[in-house]
Design an enzyme around this catalytic site. Structure first.
Site, short mmCIF file in Angstrom:
data_model
loop_
_atom_site.label_atom_id
_atom_site.label_comp_id
_atom_site.label_asym_id
_atom_site.label_seq_id
_atom_site.Cartn_x
_atom_site.Cartn_y
_atom_site.Cartn_z
CG ASP A 326 -1.87 1.10 1.30
OD1 ASP A 326 -2.77 1.14 0.44
OD2 ASP A 326 -1.76 1.95 2.20
CD GLU A 362 -2.28 2.26 -3.43
OE1 GLU A 362 -3.47 2.51 -3.66
OE2 GLU A 362 -1.81 2.26 -2.28
#
Length: 659
Positions: A326, A362
């Site tokens: 993330d 990401e």
């Protein structure tokens, strides 16, 4: 014996007792707190010895597996200088591998001098169990299925109620049957490590249902994984036995301790100044490259090792295939900005245990230079929001989107050819946990986040979405059909693209979040998959296009097209697209002719993928194949012979094979 393993963090179990270690440069003293088997009564508070290298260590004779413990750190309390030492705060070991209870937000967790012993989970001493490592099942080009464990399983009618909402439920035969039916290569589990609610949620009677607010990087959240590592290990093994890999979505970019007004739970209380980024020459001001209040200093040697050790823990202890990171640019951030070849990213790729695992970034955060799509070091795969938006805009009938669609279908060579790249590293997706569901994408022109308690101010405002005539749910059959047709077209386009593919659980069956595009705080029916309401026709269509993807090798190959017979872009005339057609703003059709190996016939064939985004049918003239005849492929399993012309229905994608 203890000298054989001088760890910088964690609790190491020996035959005669347990050795505890924790790192802190700025603490004056750290104490080990021991608790009884209930975790509620402290029976010992012991000072730890400081060693060279800022490691605080203590061996305690007679302790066993399951011992509950925490730390207290004393020192200067001067938040304006980045120092948050408060011995009234019980702190979770950053290396904790199991907690006795979940985190629960309480305002007292952030109040100086307020003892939090009764508010905090206790870490538990564990005995490591290692699996026999095998090669990851997932390979680039495969199909990733993004799963939020509780929302995916909590309403499943076949799963026993005692198991619903847990990692173990993913190994239930009904779940495995569904995964295999739609051809999933790997499940990507949204965060299952221990997290805490954001402080604004409890007053709104809301709860974080996604887990992207971690406190402990290794300890599994007891709400999702009550059986701890044994449960995760068993689930991974059962999925692997069915040919399905497991990827963990991990959050190392921030912690749930949040900003200046947040809580003191672990890293902040142990050494805030070392473990988080601060504004230059303003040590009391936390850098907020994550939008959550703090940013972990992933280039700090201790944090870097903590990240590596966490990843190794899940590979060695559970056998997972890999990880999705993330806000991954934080892993590459230094005082000078993002560095693709920086120490932390390189350390992950160079580690002997991690070197063959799947790594997915990401590739953005909200800090300076935070958009890094295409800049991560190979073999990192990267979420590709450019492909997401270009495909959405193409099917929304935006102008000038034919070229971007072709680029996306071909693997985004414009992005991934940088720095000498010869293959795509794209993870193509149309919807993810963050944003509209796929059905909501074609059912809502605007976000509807009122249930989040922020007057619809939260979440993205530009979703490249459309509603097909009515905003939200409807009973009009014609609009329901239009939305289903659009969903089929979107799913077909996604799985016809070169790169790895990601679909969020439930999107294959038309799940809805009622227009909420920021549903992290909706741990309720808004996000829970209603299995009884899923659209069987959509599921069957998804299974069909995934099967085609597996049948024809061209889709899962990663090298860029060279234009020498491997791909040809055609117009309805059957001829190559002209410059004028590429440059026509509202051009509504596109044909992709591919040369590929057919897994059924085991021969090289021609495959035509034909796109029609208009509201009327279009005829395509197909070039004569080298062999005999074109056949239209369908979800029914029957292939129909075609003449020289094939009609592509409105708002659809069709597949034809020349054999």
């Amino acid at each position: 014996m203890r000298a054989d393993n001088r760890a910088k963090g964690g609790a190491i179990l020996f035959e005669t007792g347990v050795e505890f270690a924790v790192w802190s440069q700025h603490a004056a003293e750290i104490q080990l707190c021991l608790f009884d088997e209930t975790g509620n009564k402290e029976f010992a508070r012991l000072p730890m010895a400081r060693e060279d290298g800022h490691v605080h260590r203590l061996f305690v004779d007679g302790l066993k597996e399951g011992t509950r413990y925490g730390f207290r750190a004393d020192g200067i309390y001067a938040p304006e200088n980045g120092l948050w030492f408060d011995p009234s705060k019980l702190l979770v070991d950053p290396y904790a591998k199991q907690l006795d209870r979940p985190f629960r937000h309480d305002p007292r967790l952030g109040v100086f001098g307020e003892d939090t012993q009764n508010l905090m989970p206790k870490a538990m001493v564990t005995r490591d169990t290692k699996v026999t490592l095998e090669k990851p099942l997932f390979e680039p080009g495969g199909f990733i299925y993004e799963v939020a464990v509780k929302p995916f399983t909590i309403l499943h009618p076949d799963i026993p109620e005692t198991q619903r909402g847990t990692v173990a439920a993913l190994a239930h035969p009904s779940v495995i049957a569904h995964l295999k039916r739609i051809g999933v290569d790997a499940v990507e589990l949204m965060p299952i490590t221990a997290w805490i609610d954001e402080r604004h949620l409890p007053p709104l009677e809301l709860a974080n249902g996604w887990g992207y607010n971690p406190v402990a990087f290794m300890a599994l959240d007891p709400r999702l994984v009550p059986g701890g590592m044994a449960e995760l290990r068993d689930t991974v093994a059962k999925l692997r036995a069915e040919g399905i890999g497991v990827i963990l979505d991990l959050v190392f970019n921030h912690t749930g301790e949040s900003d200046r007004y947040g809580t003191t739970l672990s890293l902040r209380g142990l050494d805030n100044l070392s473990f988080f980024r601060h504004q230059p020459e303003r040590p009391g001001e936390l850098v907020n490259d994550t939008g959550t209040g703090n940013t972990v200093a992933c280039d700090h040697p201790y944090i870097r090792q903590l990240v590596i050790d966490s990843l190794r823990h899940f590979v060695l202890g559970a056998g997972v295939d890999g990880f999705r990171f993330d806000l991954a640019p934080v892993l590459g951030r230094t005082a000078n900005g993002f560095e693709a070849q920086g120490g932390s990213l390189s350390a992950i790729l160079d580690d002997d245990v991690l070197s063959d695992r799947i790594m997915i970034a990401e590739p953005w955060d909200i800090g300076p230079g935070g958009y890094q799509l295409g800049n991560f070091p190979a073999p990192f795969l990267e979420w590709n929001d450019r492909t997401r938006d270009d495909i959405r805009c193409y099917w929304r009938c935006d102008d000038w989107k034919t070229g971007p669609l072709a680029t996306a279908l071909a693997g985004s060579s414009d992005i991934f050819s940088r720095n000498g790249g010869t293959a795509t590293r794209s993870v193509n997706f149309l919807a993810a946990h963050d944003g509209f569901t796929l059905k909501d994408l074609v059912s809502y022109s605007h976000k509807h986040n009122e249930a989040n308690g922020e007057e619809n101010r939260d979440g993205h405002s530009e979703n490249h979405s459309w509603n097909n005539g009515i905003e939200g749910e409807t009973r009009y059959p014609d609009i329901i059909k239009k939305r289903r047709d659009d969903l089929k077209a979107l799913i077909s386009t996604l799985f016809a693209s070169r790169g790895s593919i990601m679909l969020t659980a439930g999107d294959e069956g038309g799940r809805t979040q009622r227009g909420n595009n920021n549903a992290y705080c909706q741990d309720n029916e808004i996000t829970w998959v209603d299995w009884k309401a899923l659209d069987e026709e959509l599921i069957a269509h998804t299974a069909f296009v995934v099967a085609l993807r597996k049948r024809f090798s061209v889709f899962s190959e990663s090298g860029f097209f060279d234009g020498d017979g491997d791909v040809e872009w055609i117009s309805p005339s059957g001829n190559p697209m002209t410059i004028g057609e590429w440059e026509t703003a509202n051009f509504s059709t596109l044909g992709m002719l591919l040369t590929t190996r057919d897994g059924d016939s085991r021969r090289e064939v021609r495959l035509a993928v034909l796109f029609n985004r208009s509201d009327r049918a279009h005829d395509f003239l197909l070039p004569a194949p080298d062999t005999a005849v074109w056949r239209l492929l369908s979800a029914s399993g029957n292939s129909r012979k075609l003449g020289g012309t094939v009609t592509v229905p409105p708002r659809s994608v069709i597949f034809c094979v020349g054999n």
